[in-house]
Design an enzyme around this catalytic site. Sequence first.
Site, PDB file in Angstrom:
ATOM      1  CB  SER A  18     -18.403  -5.490  23.923  1.00  0.00           C
ATOM      2  OG  SER A  18     -19.567  -4.730  24.169  1.00  0.00           O
ATOM      3  CG  HIS A  74     -18.076  -1.035  21.814  1.00  0.00           C
ATOM      4  ND1 HIS A  74     -18.277  -1.691  20.611  1.00  0.00           N
ATOM      5  CD2 HIS A  74     -18.786  -1.743  22.738  1.00  0.00           C
ATOM      6  CE1 HIS A  74     -19.056  -2.738  20.803  1.00  0.00           C
ATOM      7  NE2 HIS A  74     -19.384  -2.787  22.076  1.00  0.00           N
TER       8      HIS A  74
END
Length: 340
Positions: A244, A302
Site C-alpha cells: 500500500s 501511506h
Amino acid sequence: MLPYSKLSCLGRSRGLLKSPLQKQTSLRFFMRNKDINSSGKSKRLEIAPRVEPHGGMSDVSFKKLLKPLAFTVVFSAGSFAGCAIWQYENMLTRAQQFAQRSQDMYTDRFPRYKFSSLRQRVNRVWNSLSEGQKVTTAIIGINALVFLAWKIPRFQPAMAKWFCSNPASKAMCLPMVLSSFSHFSVWHLAANMYVLWTFSTTIVNILGKEQFLAMYLSAGVISSLASYLHKTAIVRPGLSLGASGAIMSVLGSVCTQIPQAQLAILFLPWFSFTASSGIKAVLALDTAGVMLGWRVFDHAAHLGGCLFGIWYVKYGSDLIWKRREPLMSQWHAFRQRPRS
C-alpha cells in the site's frame, strides 16, 4: 501497509518468545498443533518465528537509520538507472522488430500460419493488454507468489525476517523492498492489487512503463523509510508489510496529474468525488493517523508513499527522468564496445 498489530498468519515455529517486549514487537503466528490436549481439542498456540532477538526499546535509534537512509538513496537511484536502461533496450528491440517485419514483407510472399495452441491463446490475451496492465500483471504475479510462500510453514521464519520491515531488526535494508511485495491475508492482497490495477493504466500512459516501475519500486522503499522514522520517533518498533505504501504513490501521482477526474468507492458507486478531493482526504486521514497514533494501518508508510508520488509527478520526473541522457549515452557506448 499494515502494522504488526494487525498481522496474523498460519505458521509454525520452534520457539516461544517469553519477553513481553519481544511479544509486543514480533509477528504473531498461529498454528493448529497436531497434539491433542486433555479436553480432546486441538491446541491453538500463539507463537512467533525465531528470527532474532529484537524489539527492545534500545534497539531503536535514529543513528541506526543511517544505513536504511543510504540504502533508500542507492536503491532508488539504481531503480531509475535500471529502468532507463530497460527503456533503451526496449526501444532497440522495437526498432529491430520493425526492420525485420519490413524485410519479411518483401521476402515472404505467403504468410506463415500456425495452428491454434494454448501458447498462442495466452499470447493473444497478453498482447491484448495495455502496457500498464502488463506491468501490473507482473507485479500482481510476484505478490501472489510471495503470498503463497507465507502459507508454507517451513518458509515462515525466513519470510518474517526478510519480507517484513522493522526498524528494530538486524535485517533492515532488504526487507524495505521485499515487504512491499508481501501480504498476510488474501483480502489484504486483493484490496491492494485491485487499487493498483485500477490506477496503473492511467499513470503508465502518463509516465511510460519504465518510469512507472522506477517510481513504484522507489516508493516502496521510501514508504518503508517513512515507517522506520515514525516508529523510531515514537519508540514503538514493530513489523509492517504490504504494497500500500507504493500503491499510495500511484494514487497520489494520478490524482495530482488529473485532479478533476471523477472517482468512486467500490462499495459506494453512487457516491463520486473529484480526484483532488479524494487525495486531500487521504492525506488528512493518514496525517491524523500519524499524529494520533492510530494503529489500524501503517499511516506513516501511506503518507510517505503518497507524498513521494505527488512530488514525483510535479518535480521528480523533470529532475530525474528527463536528465537520463548522459546515462543512455554511456550505456550506448558500452554496448558498442567491441567484445574481446
